[in-house]
Design a protein around this motif. Structure first.
Motif, PDB file in Angstrom:
ATOM      1  N   UNK A 165       7.754   7.069   3.986  1.00 48.58           N
ATOM      2  CA  UNK A 165       8.127   5.716   4.906  1.00 48.58           C
ATOM      3  C   UNK A 165       9.736   5.371   4.732  1.00 48.58           C
ATOM      4  N   UNK A 166      10.013   5.417   3.667  1.00 51.30           N
ATOM      5  CA  UNK A 166      11.775   5.671   2.981  1.00 51.30           C
ATOM      6  C   UNK A 166      12.316   5.806   4.426  1.00 51.30           C
ATOM      7  N   UNK A 167      12.371   7.625   3.958  1.00 54.43           N
ATOM      8  CA  UNK A 167      13.574   8.069   4.897  1.00 54.43           C
ATOM      9  C   UNK A 167      12.764   8.071   6.791  1.00 54.43           C
ATOM     10  N   UNK A 168      11.460   7.310   7.224  1.00 54.98           N
ATOM     11  CA  UNK A 168      11.629   6.876   8.091  1.00 54.98           C
ATOM     12  C   UNK A 168      12.453   5.530   8.639  1.00 54.98           C
ATOM     13  N   UNK A 169      12.367   4.611   7.225  1.00 53.45           N
ATOM     14  CA  UNK A 169      12.220   3.588   7.624  1.00 53.45           C
ATOM     15  C   UNK A 169      11.431   2.963   7.990  1.00 53.45           C
ATOM     16  N   UNK A 170      10.245   2.764   7.269  1.00 53.34           N
ATOM     17  CA  UNK A 170       9.063   2.210   8.026  1.00 53.34           C
ATOM     18  C   UNK A 170       8.399   1.253   7.064  1.00 53.34           C
ATOM     19  N   UNK A 171       7.117   0.393   6.616  1.00 56.14           N
ATOM     20  CA  UNK A 171       6.160  -0.335   5.879  1.00 56.14           C
ATOM     21  C   UNK A 171       5.111   0.920   5.654  1.00 56.14           C
ATOM     22  N   UNK A 172       5.090   0.730   3.912  1.00 59.21           N
ATOM     23  CA  UNK A 172       4.468   2.103   3.546  1.00 59.21           C
ATOM     24  C   UNK A 172       2.873   1.800   4.516  1.00 59.21           C
ATOM     25  N   UNK A 173       2.970   0.369   4.270  1.00 56.80           N
ATOM     26  CA  UNK A 173       0.976   0.194   5.039  1.00 56.80           C
ATOM     27  C   UNK A 173       0.754   0.968   5.587  1.00 56.80           C
ATOM     28  N   UNK A 174       1.970   0.904   6.747  1.00 55.07           N
ATOM     29  CA  UNK A 174       2.419   0.646   8.423  1.00 55.07           C
ATOM     30  C   UNK A 174       2.069   2.616   8.844  1.00 55.07           C
ATOM     31  N   UNK A 175       2.521   3.288   7.700  1.00 57.16           N
ATOM     32  CA  UNK A 175       2.666   4.242   7.470  1.00 57.16           C
ATOM     33  C   UNK A 175       1.216   5.223   7.240  1.00 57.16           C
ATOM     34  N   UNK A 176       0.994   4.909   5.613  1.00 56.63           N
ATOM     35  CA  UNK A 176      -0.494   4.536   5.361  1.00 56.63           C
ATOM     36  C   UNK A 176      -1.750   4.853   6.430  1.00 56.63           C
ATOM     37  N   UNK A 177      -1.377   3.251   7.182  1.00 62.97           N
ATOM     38  CA  UNK A 177      -2.945   2.815   8.452  1.00 62.97           C
ATOM     39  C   UNK A 177      -2.470   3.083   9.454  1.00 62.97           C
ATOM     40  N   UNK A 178      -1.228   3.950  10.410  1.00 63.50           N
ATOM     41  CA  UNK A 178      -0.712   4.882  11.234  1.00 63.50           C
ATOM     42  C   UNK A 178      -0.724   3.915  11.596  1.00 63.50           C
ATOM     43  N   UNK A 179      -0.214   2.426  12.144  1.00 66.66           N
ATOM     44  CA  UNK A 179       0.162   1.498  12.976  1.00 66.66           C
ATOM     45  C   UNK A 179       1.288   1.391  13.809  1.00 66.66           C
ATOM     46  N   UNK A 180       0.883   0.961  14.800  1.00 66.12           N
ATOM     47  CA  UNK A 180       1.681   1.406  16.464  1.00 66.12           C
ATOM     48  C   UNK A 180       2.710   0.105  16.263  1.00 66.12           C
TER      49      UNK A 180
END
Length: 431
Positions: free
Chosen positions: A56-71
């Motif tokens: 998440x840090x490397x992709x610059x996205x929120x952890x929960x957005x990544x965890x829940x595969x949020x568009x």
């Protein structure tokens, strides 16, 4: 959204990685191996929390957005869907709105958004209430109870407040008041202005129905300074509507009317047609109690027209009962009876005990005025029982007075005495 709804965490990482032009080695190293990341993307390995944080840090996205595969933008999209469906519900597009609420809730659950899921479930209950289906509404609110500890103060307050309204309407006034008082205490301790104002409005409404106006004023005084902090503007308008109904004297009428005007403007800005009609009903409520019957009739009639158009059957029945009482006082007994009977049918279907009791009393008073004392006695006695079951002792007192006077005029002194004593006991219980 539909294509991404079944996307796995690994597939989501791969999509985001390739969109940024990164290789698996670029994303994984130096902390992790390319082989591990490849296994995660393929669904062979389940990523650890540490790996997810790294990605998440490397992709610059929120952890929960990544965890829940949020568009991207899904939270704003779902919130917008809810807001649009809320307006559609207020316009009377009940089936369409309820379908959006169901889809939104399913998506919110899928993407790990508990607050949005709760809001969507809450609005489902609201749609069922608008249809007058109290049993289905209660089921919708009760379905949300297990999730309430995990959601924010505002959606939790919304569910508790509306469930308490159902509890009150179906006969458990004491339980409803207790639930609201407990929830409001918790909201005050938590410091949420939204939750405090929403619960205060609900408690003020319950106190008003029980004729505990001093208590209602105390709640109002504590909540009013918080209005500027409230983010849910619908709740500011709702608070003003209930507070306006606490103003019962002619000297307070200008203040009440200012509150109704401000509330109506807010509701109009929010596109909430049904709530504008409910504000007119509240205005009529105050006008009737200060003796302005013509103005009250006009307000109730306007409210009934809109509430009928948007399919708010139970709300329309409540406004019709108020209009029926005005017509009775104006001497139009036939119109009063017609309105009350139609409202009584709706209230019976929705299991709204308070309105069922009010319809009985109205029809009893009409029957007495029309020279049908036997019918009047049956109706007034049933109204006393229903008000007693509800716990609204001030109405038990008023109805016992009317019933006792009817019995006394027929020369039935002993029966009248028993009825008056029943009213006295209710008056003591109301203190």
């Amino acid at each position: 959204m539909s294509a991404e709804a079944t996307e796995t965490v690994g597939a989501g990482i791969r999509r985001l990685r390739t969109a940024r032009g990164l290789t698996q080695r670029d994303l994984a190293q130096p902390e992790y191996s390319r082989t591990l990341l490849a296994a995660v993307e393929a669904g062979i390995r389940t990523p650890t929390d540490d790996l997810l944080r790294h990605v998440a840090r490397r992709l610059d996205v929120a952890l929960d957005d990544l965890r829940w595969v949020r568009p991207p933008g899904i939270v704003d999209e779902l919130a917008g869907d809810l807001a649009g469906a809320r307006q559609a519900l207020a316009r009377g597009e009940v089936d369409e709105a309820e379908a959006v609420f169901a889809r939104t809730r399913a998506a919110a659950v899928r993407y790990g958004l508990p607050d949005l899921a709760c809001w969507a479930g809450y609005q489902t209950g609201e749609a069922r209430l608008q249809r007058g289906d109290m049993v289905a509404a209660i089921a919708a609110f009760d379905e949300l109870r297990p999730s309430l500890p995990d959601v924010g103060a505002a959606p939790r307050a919304a569910v508790v407040a509306r469930r308490a309204y159902c509890q009150f309407a179906t006969g458990d006034a004491a339980g409803a008041v207790s639930a609201l008082e407990e929830a409001l205490t918790g909201a005050r301790q938590a410091g949420s202005a939204d939750a405090q104002v929403r619960l205060s409005s609900a408690l003020m409404y319950a106190y008003l129905a029980l004729d505990w106006r001093d208590r209602a004023r105390q709640v109002e005084a504590l909540a009013r300074p918080l209005l500027a902090e409230v983010t849910v503007q619908e709740w500011v308008a709702q608070f003003l509507v209930v507070a306006g109904q606490l103003r019962r004297g002619a000297a307070e009428l200008p203040e009440a009317e200012l509150m109704f005007t401000d509330a109506g403007k807010l509701y109009e800005e929010l596109g909430l047609t049904r709530e504008v009609a409910l504000t007119r009903w509240a205005h009529g409520y105050v006008l009737r109690r200060v003796g302005q019957l013509d103005g009250a009739a006009a307000a109730f009639d306007a409210a009934c027209t809109v509430l009928d158009r948007v399919g708010a059957t139970q709300d329309g029945a409540g406004a019709a009962l108020e209009l029926a009482e005005v017509r009775r006082r104006q001497g139009d007994l036939d119109e009063a009876a017609r309105l009350a009977r139609a409202a009584a049918d709706v209230c019976a279907r929705s299991h709204h005990l308070e309105c069922m009791a009010e319809a009985d009393r109205l029809l009893g008073l009409v029957a007495a005025a029309a020279g049908r004392p036997a019918d009047a006695e049956v109706l007034l006695d049933r109204a006393v029982q229903r008000y007693g079951q509800l716990g609204v002792m001030v109405e038990v007192v008023a109805t016992c007075r009317a019933l006792g006077e009817l019995q006394l005029s027929a020369g039935r002194t002993a029966d009248a005495g028993r009825t008056f004593r029943r009213g006295l006991e209710a008056a003591r219980a109301a203190r």
